[in-house]
Design a protein around this motif. Structure first.
Motif, PDB file in Angstrom:
ATOM      1  N   TYR A   1     -42.181 -12.748   4.313  1.00 12.79           N
ATOM      2  CA  TYR A   1     -41.309 -11.572   4.412  1.00 12.79           C
ATOM      3  C   TYR A   1     -42.058 -10.265   4.159  1.00 12.79           C
ATOM      4  CZ  TYR A   1     -41.252 -12.211  -0.662  1.00 12.79           C
ATOM      5  OH  TYR A   1     -41.628 -12.388  -1.976  1.00 12.79           O
ATOM      6  N   ALA A   2     -43.363 -10.346   3.965  1.00  9.76           N
ATOM      7  CA  ALA A   2     -44.162  -9.131   3.813  1.00  9.76           C
ATOM      8  C   ALA A   2     -45.449  -9.296   4.611  1.00  9.76           C
ATOM      9  CB  ALA A   2     -44.480  -8.875   2.337  1.00  9.76           C
ATOM     10  N   PRO A   3     -45.459  -8.845   5.869  1.00  5.41           N
ATOM     11  CA  PRO A   3     -44.437  -8.032   6.549  1.00  5.41           C
ATOM     12  C   PRO A   3     -43.274  -8.887   7.050  1.00  5.41           C
ATOM     13  CG  PRO A   3     -46.177  -8.514   8.082  1.00  5.41           C
ATOM     14  CD  PRO A   3     -46.616  -9.099   6.767  1.00  5.41           C
ATOM     15  N   LEU A   4     -42.155  -8.238   7.293  1.00  4.82           N
ATOM     16  CA  LEU A   4     -40.997  -8.959   7.795  1.00  4.82           C
ATOM     17  C   LEU A   4     -41.179  -9.357   9.251  1.00  4.82           C
ATOM     18  CD1 LEU A   4     -38.197  -9.994   7.038  1.00  4.82           C
ATOM     19  CD2 LEU A   4     -37.262  -7.810   7.787  1.00  4.82           C
ATOM     20  N   GLU A   5     -41.773  -8.463  10.042  1.00  2.64           N
ATOM     21  CA  GLU A   5     -42.044  -8.759  11.450  1.00  2.64           C
ATOM     22  C   GLU A   5     -43.472  -9.292  11.545  1.00  2.64           C
ATOM     23  OE1 GLU A   5     -41.272  -8.713  15.746  1.00  2.64           O
ATOM     24  OE2 GLU A   5     -40.165  -9.000  13.892  1.00  2.64           O
ATOM     25  N   THR A   6     -43.631 -10.586  11.459  1.00  2.00           N
ATOM     26  CA  THR A   6     -44.953 -11.201  11.524  1.00  2.00           C
ATOM     27  C   THR A   6     -45.378 -11.369  12.984  1.00  2.00           C
ATOM     28  OG1 THR A   6     -44.026 -13.439  11.561  1.00  2.00           O
ATOM     29  CG2 THR A   6     -44.499 -12.469   9.400  1.00  2.00           C
ATOM     30  N   GLU A   7     -46.655 -11.639  13.181  1.00  2.00           N
ATOM     31  CA  GLU A   7     -47.147 -11.885  14.539  1.00  2.00           C
ATOM     32  C   GLU A   7     -46.439 -13.090  15.151  1.00  2.00           C
ATOM     33  OE1 GLU A   7     -51.277 -11.915  15.445  1.00  2.00           O
ATOM     34  OE2 GLU A   7     -51.791 -10.428  13.922  1.00  2.00           O
ATOM     35  N   LEU A   8     -46.155 -14.091  14.332  1.00  2.00           N
ATOM     36  CA  LEU A   8     -45.479 -15.286  14.834  1.00  2.00           C
ATOM     37  C   LEU A   8     -44.087 -14.942  15.365  1.00  2.00           C
ATOM     38  CD1 LEU A   8     -45.310 -18.369  15.207  1.00  2.00           C
ATOM     39  CD2 LEU A   8     -44.459 -18.502  12.849  1.00  2.00           C
ATOM     40  N   LEU A   9     -43.316 -14.177  14.602  1.00  2.00           N
ATOM     41  CA  LEU A   9     -41.970 -13.811  15.047  1.00  2.00           C
ATOM     42  C   LEU A   9     -42.014 -12.893  16.265  1.00  2.00           C
ATOM     43  CD1 LEU A   9     -40.042 -13.237  11.690  1.00  2.00           C
ATOM     44  CD2 LEU A   9     -40.065 -15.264  13.156  1.00  2.00           C
ATOM     45  N   ALA A  10     -42.973 -11.979  16.292  1.00  2.00           N
ATOM     46  CA  ALA A  10     -43.099 -11.082  17.446  1.00  2.00           C
ATOM     47  C   ALA A  10     -43.406 -11.879  18.711  1.00  2.00           C
ATOM     48  CB  ALA A  10     -44.185 -10.043  17.190  1.00  2.00           C
ATOM     49  N   ALA A  11     -44.271 -12.873  18.589  1.00  2.00           N
ATOM     50  CA  ALA A  11     -44.606 -13.708  19.742  1.00  2.00           C
ATOM     51  C   ALA A  11     -43.403 -14.518  20.194  1.00  2.00           C
ATOM     52  CB  ALA A  11     -45.768 -14.632  19.392  1.00  2.00           C
ATOM     53  N   ALA A  12     -42.616 -14.996  19.243  1.00  2.00           N
ATOM     54  CA  ALA A  12     -41.419 -15.769  19.593  1.00  2.00           C
ATOM     55  C   ALA A  12     -40.387 -14.898  20.299  1.00  2.00           C
ATOM     56  CB  ALA A  12     -40.820 -16.396  18.336  1.00  2.00           C
ATOM     57  N   ARG A  13     -40.206 -13.685  19.816  1.00  2.00           N
ATOM     58  CA  ARG A  13     -39.239 -12.782  20.435  1.00  2.00           C
ATOM     59  C   ARG A  13     -39.699 -12.372  21.830  1.00  2.00           C
ATOM     60  NH1 ARG A  13     -38.763 -10.271  14.818  1.00  2.00           N
ATOM     61  NH2 ARG A  13     -36.924 -11.291  13.977  1.00  2.00           N
ATOM     62  N   ALA A  14     -41.007 -12.267  22.021  1.00  2.00           N
ATOM     63  CA  ALA A  14     -41.531 -11.938  23.343  1.00  2.00           C
ATOM     64  C   ALA A  14     -41.196 -13.026  24.354  1.00  2.00           C
ATOM     65  CB  ALA A  14     -43.040 -11.736  23.273  1.00  2.00           C
ATOM     66  N   ARG A  15     -40.969 -14.240  23.871  1.00  2.00           N
ATOM     67  CA  ARG A  15     -40.574 -15.350  24.741  1.00  2.00           C
ATOM     68  C   ARG A  15     -39.069 -15.577  24.732  1.00  2.00           C
ATOM     69  NH1 ARG A  15     -42.284 -20.974  24.605  1.00  2.00           N
ATOM     70  NH2 ARG A  15     -40.944 -20.822  26.420  1.00  2.00           N
ATOM     71  N   ASP A  16     -38.322 -14.676  24.084  1.00  2.00           N
ATOM     72  CA  ASP A  16     -36.859 -14.782  23.978  1.00  2.00           C
ATOM     73  C   ASP A  16     -36.419 -16.037  23.246  1.00  2.00           C
ATOM     74  OD1 ASP A  16     -36.310 -12.366  25.292  1.00  2.00           O
ATOM     75  OD2 ASP A  16     -36.474 -13.327  27.259  1.00  2.00           O
ATOM     76  N   LEU A  17     -37.220 -16.477  22.281  1.00  2.00           N
ATOM     77  CA  LEU A  17     -36.840 -17.614  21.458  1.00  2.00           C
ATOM     78  C   LEU A  17     -36.023 -17.123  20.263  1.00  2.00           C
ATOM     79  CD1 LEU A  17     -40.227 -19.561  21.358  1.00  2.00           C
ATOM     80  CD2 LEU A  17     -38.266 -19.981  22.858  1.00  2.00           C
ATOM     81  N   ALA A  18     -35.143 -17.964  19.764  1.00  2.00           N
ATOM     82  CA  ALA A  18     -34.392 -17.632  18.560  1.00  2.00           C
ATOM     83  C   ALA A  18     -35.342 -17.573  17.370  1.00  2.00           C
ATOM     84  CB  ALA A  18     -33.303 -18.669  18.310  1.00  2.00           C
ATOM     85  N   THR A  19     -35.144 -16.604  16.479  1.00  2.00           N
ATOM     86  CA  THR A  19     -36.025 -16.440  15.328  1.00  2.00           C
ATOM     87  C   THR A  19     -35.214 -16.306  14.040  1.00  2.00           C
ATOM     88  OG1 THR A  19     -36.099 -14.039  15.577  1.00  2.00           O
ATOM     89  CG2 THR A  19     -37.830 -15.321  16.686  1.00  2.00           C
ATOM     90  N   ILE A  20     -35.844 -16.690  12.944  1.00  2.00           N
ATOM     91  CA  ILE A  20     -35.285 -16.505  11.606  1.00  2.00           C
ATOM     92  C   ILE A  20     -36.397 -15.924  10.745  1.00  2.00           C
ATOM     93  CG2 ILE A  20     -34.267 -17.618   9.585  1.00  2.00           C
ATOM     94  CD1 ILE A  20     -33.268 -19.842  11.454  1.00  2.00           C
ATOM     95  N   ASP A  21     -36.129 -14.795  10.109  1.00  2.00           N
ATOM     96  CA  ASP A  21     -37.186 -14.152   9.327  1.00  2.00           C
ATOM     97  C   ASP A  21     -37.128 -14.582   7.862  1.00  2.00           C
ATOM     98  OD1 ASP A  21     -35.431 -12.424   7.808  1.00  2.00           O
ATOM     99  OD2 ASP A  21     -35.308 -11.089   9.538  1.00  2.00           O
ATOM    100  N   GLY A  22     -38.155 -14.141   7.124  1.00  2.00           N
ATOM    101  CA  GLY A  22     -38.310 -14.580   5.747  1.00  2.00           C
ATOM    102  C   GLY A  22     -37.238 -14.100   4.791  1.00  2.00           C
ATOM    103  N   LEU A  23     -36.528 -13.023   5.133  1.00  2.00           N
ATOM    104  CA  LEU A  23     -35.480 -12.546   4.236  1.00  2.00           C
ATOM    105  C   LEU A  23     -34.323 -13.531   4.140  1.00  2.00           C
ATOM    106  CD1 LEU A  23     -35.130  -8.691   4.787  1.00  2.00           C
ATOM    107  CD2 LEU A  23     -36.354  -9.948   3.000  1.00  2.00           C
ATOM    108  N   GLU A  24     -34.092 -14.307   5.198  1.00  2.00           N
ATOM    109  CA  GLU A  24     -32.980 -15.264   5.165  1.00  2.00           C
ATOM    110  C   GLU A  24     -33.165 -16.274   4.037  1.00  2.00           C
ATOM    111  OE1 GLU A  24     -30.247 -15.306   6.828  1.00  2.00           O
ATOM    112  OE2 GLU A  24     -30.595 -13.925   8.489  1.00  2.00           O
ATOM    113  N   MET A  25     -34.335 -16.905   3.986  1.00  2.00           N
ATOM    114  CA  MET A  25     -34.602 -17.875   2.926  1.00  2.00           C
ATOM    115  C   MET A  25     -34.724 -17.191   1.574  1.00  2.00           C
ATOM    116  SD  MET A  25     -37.603 -20.741   2.739  1.00  2.00           S
ATOM    117  CE  MET A  25     -37.965 -21.644   1.232  1.00  2.00           C
TER     118      MET A  25
END
Length: 268
Positions: free
Chosen positions: A213-237
């Motif tokens: 969650y630090a950073p909240l927008e990680t490279e992994l999540l950015a790559a997933a969103r670029a593919r229109d995949l569903a994402t869950i960030d670290g703040l949820e857990m």
């Protein structure tokens, strides 16, 4: 005044003080929540000192102490045998410090409406957070797990401990076409090496979950969103596990109906 805190090494990145402080203010509770950097060789002395302070209500435990902390506080729920790591220490009704784990519930909460029974998950990492995640996945009936770990023997032992089918690969291995990918490692965190994965093998329904969650927008999540995949960030857990820990330490349920406001503050 009641006091609690989060401990780890490093600890400057932790958002736990902001979360617990928000809830304390919202509920009008006279209490405070801080952060303390504790080195590995200082855990025993830390808990021994805090045990003598009746105003100290407990702590959250983060990297790298989730497994080692089990050696310093009682474990009445036998978390050592089930998950093998704790992330919360609190005073029980007799005033004694005990350890437990709220990570598993915090991890699962945002997946509650996702049908993963019989599916395939990839879990990256083999530390204390990964233990809680593997425990949760075993309880929801995941079909198989590919565990990315530096130590293949440790990884195989974790799969066996939680009764999970699957395999252990290193971090350079390509992703299988999994239904869920979870980064349970510090990779991608501020001050840590990045986590760069080729997500092309993932199907369109895949969920990518990064507990960093630090950073909240990680490279992994950015790559997933670029593919229109569903994402869950670290703040949820983070918020989910913190809610259970807050109630254990301060004796009141946090106002989860204000999660949207809390997230806004955490991301400001």
């Amino acid at each position: 005044m009641m006091r609690a805190e989060v401990i780890g090494d490093p600890i400057e990145h932790s958002k736990s003080p902001m979360i617990h402080g928000f809830w304390l203010d919202a509920l009008g509770i006279e209490g405070e929540y801080g952060r303390t950097q504790v080195p590995a060789d200082g855990l025993g002395a830390f808990f021994a000192e805090r045990a003598q302070d009746p105003d100290w209500r407990g702590c959250n435990v983060t990297i790298p102490h989730k497994e080692a902390a089990l050696d310093h506080v009682p474990d009445p729920g036998d978390v050592r045998a089930s998950i093998g790591a704790i992330n919360t220490v609190f005073r029980d009704d007799d005033g004694k410090l005990v350890g437990t784990n709220t990570d598993a519930a915090g991890f699962y909460a945002p997946l509650a409406d996702t049908d993963l029974a019989g599916g395939h998950a990839v879990v990256i990492g083999a530390g204390g957070a990964a233990r809680a995640i593997l425990f949760a996945l075993s309880r929801i009936g995941i079909g198989s797990v590919t565990l990315m770990a530096r130590n293949p023997l440790k990884g195989a032992g974790l799969l066996a401990q939680f009764g999970l089918k699957g395999d252990v690969v290193d971090f350079a291995a390509p992703l299988p076409p999994a239904d869920l990918v979870v980064n349970a490692s510090p990779l991608g965190m501020i001050g840590q090496p990045p986590l760069r994965l080729d997500l092309d093998p993932l199907p369109l329904h895949a969920v990518v979950y990064d507990i960093v969650y630090a950073p909240l927008e990680t490279e992994l999540l950015a790559a997933a969103r670029a593919r229109d995949l569903a994402t869950i960030d670290g703040l949820e857990m983070l918020i989910g596990q913190a809610a259970a820990a807050f109630e254990l330490c301060f004796g009141a349920a946090p106002p989860r109906d204000r999660d949207a406001e809390l997230r806004q503050r955490l991301t400001a």
